[in-house]
Design a protein around this motif. Sequence first.
Motif, PDB file in Angstrom:
ATOM      1  N   CYS A  51       0.835  -1.210   0.000  1.00  0.00           N
ATOM      2  CA  CYS A  51       0.000   0.000   0.000  1.00  0.00           C
ATOM      3  C   CYS A  51       0.864   1.251   0.000  1.00  0.00           C
ATOM      4  N   SER A  52       1.923   1.222   0.789  1.00  0.00           N
ATOM      5  CA  SER A  52       2.818   2.382   0.881  1.00  0.00           C
ATOM      6  C   SER A  52       3.529   2.635  -0.441  1.00  0.00           C
ATOM      7  N   ILE A  53       4.044   1.560  -1.057  1.00  0.00           N
ATOM      8  CA  ILE A  53       4.727   1.703  -2.345  1.00  0.00           C
ATOM      9  C   ILE A  53       3.755   2.201  -3.408  1.00  0.00           C
ATOM     10  N   ASN A  54       2.544   1.645  -3.415  1.00  0.00           N
ATOM     11  CA  ASN A  54       1.529   2.068  -4.377  1.00  0.00           C
ATOM     12  C   ASN A  54       1.224   3.553  -4.213  1.00  0.00           C
ATOM     13  N   PHE A  55       1.079   3.991  -2.966  1.00  0.00           N
ATOM     14  CA  PHE A  55       0.771   5.399  -2.707  1.00  0.00           C
ATOM     15  C   PHE A  55       1.937   6.296  -3.107  1.00  0.00           C
ATOM     16  N   LEU A  56       3.165   5.866  -2.822  1.00  0.00           N
ATOM     17  CA  LEU A  56       4.346   6.651  -3.176  1.00  0.00           C
ATOM     18  C   LEU A  56       4.472   6.814  -4.690  1.00  0.00           C
ATOM     19  N   VAL A  57       4.339   5.699  -5.421  1.00  0.00           N
ATOM     20  CA  VAL A  57       4.423   5.757  -6.882  1.00  0.00           C
ATOM     21  C   VAL A  57       3.316   6.637  -7.443  1.00  0.00           C
ATOM     22  N   SER A  58       2.117   6.502  -6.886  1.00  0.00           N
ATOM     23  CA  SER A  58       0.985   7.315  -7.347  1.00  0.00           C
ATOM     24  C   SER A  58       1.237   8.794  -7.084  1.00  0.00           C
ATOM     25  N   CYS A  59       1.841   9.112  -5.943  1.00  0.00           N
ATOM     26  CA  CYS A  59       2.154  10.509  -5.620  1.00  0.00           C
ATOM     27  C   CYS A  59       3.173  11.082  -6.610  1.00  0.00           C
ATOM     28  N   LEU A  60       4.161  10.287  -6.975  1.00  0.00           N
ATOM     29  CA  LEU A  60       5.165  10.750  -7.944  1.00  0.00           C
ATOM     30  C   LEU A  60       4.525  11.010  -9.306  1.00  0.00           C
ATOM     31  N   LEU A  61       3.670  10.099  -9.737  1.00  0.00           N
ATOM     32  CA  LEU A  61       2.958  10.303 -11.003  1.00  0.00           C
ATOM     33  C   LEU A  61       2.032  11.510 -10.921  1.00  0.00           C
ATOM     34  N   PHE A  62       1.365  11.634  -9.788  1.00  0.00           N
ATOM     35  CA  PHE A  62       0.461  12.767  -9.566  1.00  0.00           C
ATOM     36  C   PHE A  62       1.222  14.089  -9.678  1.00  0.00           C
ATOM     37  N   SER A  63       2.395  14.137  -9.057  1.00  0.00           N
ATOM     38  CA  SER A  63       3.206  15.350  -9.102  1.00  0.00           C
ATOM     39  C   SER A  63       3.601  15.703 -10.537  1.00  0.00           C
ATOM     40  N   LYS A  64       4.012  14.694 -11.300  1.00  0.00           N
ATOM     41  CA  LYS A  64       4.429  14.920 -12.678  1.00  0.00           C
ATOM     42  C   LYS A  64       3.257  15.387 -13.541  1.00  0.00           C
ATOM     43  N   ILE A  65       2.126  14.709 -13.427  1.00  0.00           N
ATOM     44  CA  ILE A  65       0.955  15.062 -14.241  1.00  0.00           C
ATOM     45  C   ILE A  65       0.444  16.449 -13.889  1.00  0.00           C
ATOM     46  N   THR A  66       0.435  16.772 -12.588  1.00  0.00           N
ATOM     47  CA  THR A  66      -0.070  18.072 -12.157  1.00  0.00           C
ATOM     48  C   THR A  66       0.852  19.204 -12.606  1.00  0.00           C
ATOM     49  N   ARG A  67       2.157  18.963 -12.617  1.00  0.00           N
ATOM     50  CA  ARG A  67       3.084  19.987 -13.112  1.00  0.00           C
ATOM     51  C   ARG A  67       2.879  20.228 -14.603  1.00  0.00           C
ATOM     52  N   GLU A  68       2.629  19.152 -15.356  1.00  0.00           N
ATOM     53  CA  GLU A  68       2.446  19.288 -16.795  1.00  0.00           C
ATOM     54  C   GLU A  68       1.083  19.871 -17.158  1.00  0.00           C
ATOM     55  N   GLN A  69       0.061  19.513 -16.387  1.00  0.00           N
ATOM     56  CA  GLN A  69      -1.300  19.989 -16.661  1.00  0.00           C
ATOM     57  C   GLN A  69      -1.818  20.659 -15.382  1.00  0.00           C
ATOM     58  N   ARG A  70      -1.438  21.905 -15.186  1.00  0.00           N
ATOM     59  CA  ARG A  70      -1.770  22.607 -13.945  1.00  0.00           C
ATOM     60  C   ARG A  70      -3.240  23.029 -13.889  1.00  0.00           C
ATOM     61  N   TYR A  71      -3.789  23.313 -15.033  1.00  0.00           N
ATOM     62  CA  TYR A  71      -5.147  23.853 -15.058  1.00  0.00           C
ATOM     63  C   TYR A  71      -6.163  22.747 -15.353  1.00  0.00           C
ATOM     64  N   PRO A  72      -7.410  22.973 -15.005  1.00  0.00           N
ATOM     65  CA  PRO A  72      -8.450  21.958 -15.252  1.00  0.00           C
ATOM     66  C   PRO A  72      -8.493  21.542 -16.716  1.00  0.00           C
ATOM     67  N   TYR A  73      -8.680  20.242 -16.931  1.00  0.00           N
ATOM     68  CA  TYR A  73      -8.685  19.698 -18.290  1.00  0.00           C
ATOM     69  C   TYR A  73      -9.926  18.840 -18.503  1.00  0.00           C
ATOM     70  N   MET A  74     -10.475  18.898 -19.689  1.00  0.00           N
ATOM     71  CA  MET A  74     -11.667  18.133 -20.056  1.00  0.00           C
ATOM     72  C   MET A  74     -12.802  18.404 -19.066  1.00  0.00           C
ATOM     73  N   ASP A  75     -13.383  17.371 -18.471  1.00  0.00           N
ATOM     74  CA  ASP A  75     -14.528  17.557 -17.574  1.00  0.00           C
ATOM     75  C   ASP A  75     -14.163  18.304 -16.298  1.00  0.00           C
ATOM     76  N   GLU A  76     -12.876  18.428 -16.031  1.00  0.00           N
ATOM     77  CA  GLU A  76     -12.456  19.195 -14.853  1.00  0.00           C
ATOM     78  C   GLU A  76     -12.875  20.660 -14.941  1.00  0.00           C
ATOM     79  N   ILE A  77     -13.058  21.162 -16.148  1.00  0.00           N
ATOM     80  CA  ILE A  77     -13.457  22.565 -16.279  1.00  0.00           C
ATOM     81  C   ILE A  77     -14.845  22.800 -15.683  1.00  0.00           C
ATOM     82  N   PHE A  78     -15.610  21.727 -15.470  1.00  0.00           N
ATOM     83  CA  PHE A  78     -16.903  21.822 -14.789  1.00  0.00           C
ATOM     84  C   PHE A  78     -16.760  21.449 -13.312  1.00  0.00           C
ATOM     85  N   HIS A  79     -16.020  20.376 -13.045  1.00  0.00           N
ATOM     86  CA  HIS A  79     -15.937  19.860 -11.681  1.00  0.00           C
ATOM     87  C   HIS A  79     -15.153  20.773 -10.738  1.00  0.00           C
ATOM     88  N   VAL A  80     -14.009  21.284 -11.185  1.00  0.00           N
ATOM     89  CA  VAL A  80     -13.154  22.085 -10.302  1.00  0.00           C
ATOM     90  C   VAL A  80     -13.834  23.388  -9.869  1.00  0.00           C
TER      91      VAL A  80
END
Length: 472
Positions: free
Chosen positions: A13-42
């Motif tokens: 669980c810890s490794i899964n969460f750590l890897v997910s956090c790293l991917l999350f950080s990378k994706i969020t840096r690349e796509q900082r603003y709401p994308y697709m349906d996020e433009i409604f949800h956010v």
Amino acid sequence: MERFEVYIFTALCSINFLVSCLLFSKITREQRYPYMDEIFHVPQAQKFCEGKFQEWDPMITTLPGLYLASVGLIRPVVWLADLKGSVVCSTAMLRFINLLFNSGNLYIIYLIICRLHMKDKSRSAARRMFSALALSTFPVLYFFTFLYYTDAGSTFFTLFMYLMALYGSHKAAALLGVCAVLFRQTNIIWVVFCAGTVVAQKLDESWRTESKKRDEKSPSQVPLTINVAMRVMRFLLEFLKTPNNIKAVVLLTWPYIAVAVVFAVFVVLNDGIVVGDRSSHEACLNFPQIFYFLSFTLLFSLPTSLSYQRVVRFLQSLRKQPLIYAVLMTFSLFLVWRFTFVHKYLLADNRHFPFYVWKRIFQRHELVRFLLVPGYVFAAWNFLDTLRSKSLFWFLCFAACLVAATVPQKLLEFRYFILPYLFYRVHIPVPSLPRLLVEFGLFTAVNTATVYIFIYKIFQWPDSTAAQRFMW
């Protein structure tokens, strides 16, 4: 759960969460603003963060479960950390909520597998853990962990509901079902499924009692023939005509019935299931959706379901019952011919993978959709064969819910297949460790490719300067 298993699973669980956090950080840096349906949800979630609960975007089709859960999780953190300013309900903070749901999904799936396969002592702890880990990284679900969509939370509450139902805590399951419906209205189908499993269990008990008197096989062992189908129908009619049976079923399922009644009132008052953008979300009888789901399931379950022996059994079945398969093929061809619907979004939005599936396969020639029918038949047979250990009544319940969850959808959207696939996958026998490793490898490869394409394969539309990205 033994102590050693606890330690290993906690590490996973810890490794899964750590890897997910790293991917999350990378994706969020690349796509900082709401994308697709996020433009409604956010923006909607940010209004809830500000306490503006009366303001609602008419383009949002779901109930406010995601936004309420986000506010409920973020507000305590804000108070404890003394956070202020735009970071409180920023796009990144809101997306992070789904990482928490992803961790919860891993744990819930593990508990469901343990509960469903508790009688089989031969299943090792490693197989249970790897099975849960693989399913928590199921590509379509895992990708939307990194965006502010309803899928992760919807899956969490639906699976949590089912876990409580498996343990017989039906009141708790019904309350969790309400949460699931608040995330996505179609989850009412899985509330009904939980009630249906209870009814199926009662039917199994009555069938076994009757079978013992006649010295016959249990419902999971009965070959499906016309005579058996007629006997099952007679049995169901007799069961429904007995007041004590109805009373016992109602006493067990009344929490689910209450949720269903409240939902029915909502549908009447709302004049439909969809909250907003109704013109783009009209229900229809799109029967080929079942075929798309079966093909989708066959593809992603290849490492765990397909084998040489199973293919041989299919060919033997085909040779022994050619008339049945001929009728099935004819009926499937008719459904494809008369009930294929194509949503305008599927043809117009080239950011989604289904756009390319439809364009490069189904639109290659008008006969392609008919030529795929033999593959649909095999996928259906494989689906049935992998679930042959389940009772007939459980399968009828699951099949009915599967049809209800897929057929009314006009849009071919792989996200709609997440919950049906997970319910299917957790109920098949726990695969061997090598097969699980192959499944995890397949999911990891697909996830890696999907994330890479999303981050690096950027394009622009001719009439817009905004960066567009490919996604599920």
